[in-house]
Design an enzyme around this catalytic site. Structure first.
Site, short mmCIF file in Angstrom:
data_model
loop_
_atom_site.label_atom_id
_atom_site.label_comp_id
_atom_site.label_asym_id
_atom_site.label_seq_id
_atom_site.Cartn_x
_atom_site.Cartn_y
_atom_site.Cartn_z
N ARG A 50 0.86 -1.22 0.14
CA ARG A 50 -0.03 0.04 0.07
C ARG A 50 0.81 1.28 -0.02
NH1 ARG A 50 -4.49 -1.82 4.52
NH2 ARG A 50 -5.21 -3.41 3.64
N ASP A 52 2.43 4.98 -0.47
CA ASP A 52 1.87 6.34 -0.10
C ASP A 52 1.60 7.24 -1.06
OD1 ASP A 52 1.58 5.56 2.59
OD2 ASP A 52 3.54 6.54 2.95
N ARG A 216 11.49 5.34 4.52
CA ARG A 216 11.62 6.69 4.24
C ARG A 216 12.31 7.26 5.56
NH1 ARG A 216 5.68 8.84 3.06
NH2 ARG A 216 6.99 10.95 3.22
#
Length: 278
Positions: A50, A52, A216
């Site tokens: 999923r 972002d 990230r």
């Protein structure tokens, strides 16, 4: 009933992420809309990751089930034509690369044993317009040697709670196995987006799973190592602390790419072995 595995690439710039959301353009929602038009019935797909908003994919995977009149091998051609829009040279921002039939018990997400992500940094004193949606621009020079040293601490089975952002799904465990974590330049990779290999720094990571915004946050930490704000050896202490506050900032989404999905553990091991050989 067919169980079909789709391999998908997309430019995440204009999407609100992968997962369908009411009133928002998402990759899953766009694919389901077109597939439903093509098949004449409501079609839902299940993706592996999923991603972002703003995150891209070279090889996202998704499965769909149904008795479709269209031959499986024709699905990419038909869907891509609809996604591209009008005009003989039109190209959409999402595209199906491949469609293959799988056994009934195969699932794009639950059969997955590993993923590879690539994060791209544009390291230059001046910004460039063209790469802005596909790189994280870092103005000051980064120390590649220190970043590589810090990244080496990430490999193995460890608790990565320090690199999990708040707001995600509650996990039973924050322990993950990282098979590969390396920092390379565009020149070392033999290629670079937009022909800027000398300015590109890429972080490549393979693991059996990833926490919410984990890649990230790792990249943000590595950037702070490269800028001299965090010593490379501190990466080990950051991991052991299990404290998000000890890690660096969260890097922006546009530099992140889902590069590969693995359904055999030996493929993950092979990538890790290649890093060790280098």
């Amino acid at each position: 009933m067919k169980n079909i595995l789709l391999t998908i690439e997309y430019d995440g710039t204009a999407f609100f992420g992968w997962q369908r959301q009411p009133g928002k353009r998402t990759v899953q929602g766009e694919l389901e809309r077109v597939l439903s038009l093509l098949c004449g019935e409501v079609v839902t797909i299940a993706g592996t990751s999923r991603t972002d908003a703003g995150v891209h994919a070279y090889r996202q995977q998704a499965t769909l089930q149904g008795d479709f009149g269209i031959p499986t091998e024709r699905i990419p051609i038909a869907v891509n034509n609809l996604l591209a829009g009008p005009g003989p040279y039109a190209v959409g921002d999402v595209r199906i690369l491949d469609a293959v039939e799988m056994p009934p018990d195969f699932h794009a997400r639950f059969s997955c044993v590993g993923k590879k992500y690539i994060y791209r940094i544009y390291n230059s004193s001046e910004p460039e317009i063209m790469p802005r949606n596909y790189f994280y621009w870092v103005k000051h020079s980064l120390d590649l040697v220190s970043m590589k040293k810090a990244a080496a601490y990430l490999t193995g089975k460890q608790d990565f709670k320090s690199f999990m952002a708040a707001g995600g799904k509650e996990m039973k465990t924050t322990v993950r196995t990282i098979y590969k974590a390396d920092v390379v330049t565009g020149k070392m990779r033999g290629q670079g987006l937009f022909s800027y290999p000398e300015k590109e720094i890429s972080f490549e990571i393979i693991g059996d799973g990833f926490l919410y915004k984990m890649v990230r946050i790792i990249v943000g930490t590595l950037v702070e190592v490269g800028l001299g704000k965090i010593p490379p050896d501190a990466m080990k202490e950051i991991i052991q602390s299990k404290d998000r506050r000890r890690a660096g900032h969260t890097a922006p989404p546009q530099g992140l790419y889902l590069a590969e999905v693995y359904y055999k553990k030996e493929d993950c091991f092979k990538e890790g072995e290649r890093q060790n050989e280098n």
